[in-house]
Design a protein around this motif. Sequence first.
Motif, mmCIF file in Angstrom:
data_model
loop_
_atom_site.group_PDB
_atom_site.id
_atom_site.type_symbol
_atom_site.label_atom_id
_atom_site.label_comp_id
_atom_site.label_asym_id
_atom_site.label_seq_id
_atom_site.Cartn_x
_atom_site.Cartn_y
_atom_site.Cartn_z
ATOM 1 N N LEU A 235 -39.939 69.426 -24.180
ATOM 2 C CA LEU A 235 -39.123 68.642 -25.111
ATOM 3 C C LEU A 235 -37.910 68.038 -24.418
ATOM 4 N N TRP B 197 -37.380 64.142 -24.534
ATOM 5 C CA TRP B 197 -36.117 63.701 -25.150
ATOM 6 C C TRP B 197 -35.259 62.967 -24.127
ATOM 7 N N LEU C 289 -36.287 59.499 -23.943
ATOM 8 C CA LEU C 289 -35.769 58.735 -25.075
ATOM 9 C C LEU C 289 -34.304 58.364 -24.853
ATOM 10 N N LEU D 280 -28.126 61.634 -29.814
ATOM 11 C CA LEU D 280 -29.304 61.758 -28.956
ATOM 12 C C LEU D 280 -28.965 62.511 -27.672
ATOM 13 N N GLY E 74 -28.165 66.141 -28.496
ATOM 14 C CA GLY E 74 -29.403 66.830 -28.815
ATOM 15 C C GLY E 74 -30.163 67.200 -27.560
ATOM 16 N N HIS E 75 -30.166 66.297 -26.597
ATOM 17 C CA HIS E 75 -30.819 66.567 -25.317
ATOM 18 C C HIS E 75 -30.159 67.737 -24.603
ATOM 19 N N PHE F 28 -41.926 55.870 -25.363
ATOM 20 C CA PHE F 28 -41.871 57.279 -25.772
ATOM 21 C C PHE F 28 -43.248 57.931 -25.643
#
Length: 287
Positions: free
Chosen positions: A16, A20, A23, A53, A56-57, A256
């Motif tokens: 993930l 991510w 992204l 973002l 979150g990463h 993605f």
Amino acid sequence: MKVKLFLLLGILFTYLVMVWGGLVRTTDSGLACPSWPLCYGDFSIPKDLSAKLEMGHRTISGLAGVFVLLSFIYVWRQYKGLPKLTSAIALFFTLSAAFTGMRMIKEETPHLKHLSHMFIESFHIYESMLVLFGLVLTYRFLYSQRWTRGSIPLWAYAFAIATMLTGVLVRYTGSGEACGHEWPTCNGYLIPPMEDWRVALQFIHRNLAYTTWLAFLIVFLADRNRITLITFLLINLQFVFAISMVLSGFFTPLVFLDTASGFFLFVWLTYHVNLSLGSKREVRLAW
């Protein structure tokens, strides 16, 4: 059971992190948080989408690091041999990736202004791949029933890895559009002029991809089984996403999907590559 759970969570969260991160790169959110490791130097929740973002990463990266550390501790307490080595590889490059991530923010490498920025960004992805590599092999050594005889020959695996490594360089040196939005031609040529190193890099990557496709076709025809069939289908799916991404002008959802399928393919191949390192009993010695 704790070792198995921590390894699986480590693999999942590292995967993930990589997806991510792709992204974050695609949306140019790498510098949305000015501080490290917290976004604004405190625990406030970012309001800007790009900052969310990026934060979150970082959060997922932290969780991945925790699971890598826990799996390392339990493996080293309970087992001997290769699992200890591969879990140590995963932990070492987890720590290395954290340091590189901090350096990327300090030096503003997501701007890709200099070759050194491009090198650091690419190296950061290689670190994550090595973490995933170590975790997958540790899990395989401990829990796979046929870890010495995977269905993917090492030579085919090497072609796939070379394609992935050059793909990372293409992405993080800004060479993705060096051939324009064309396929299979490059700026109108089947064999383009190589004066621009970005064009040369893109051309090398594409030809490695073609060679990899042919390699896995040969593997499937030589040994038709469920694993080689699924592998060949995954290779073709990766081709579809990559070609669609180029022809669409690097449409974000396709970028993605290309990233997600590419790293999943890496996990799949690493788990199923043919290794002949001795018997399982020699590797997995209980405490």
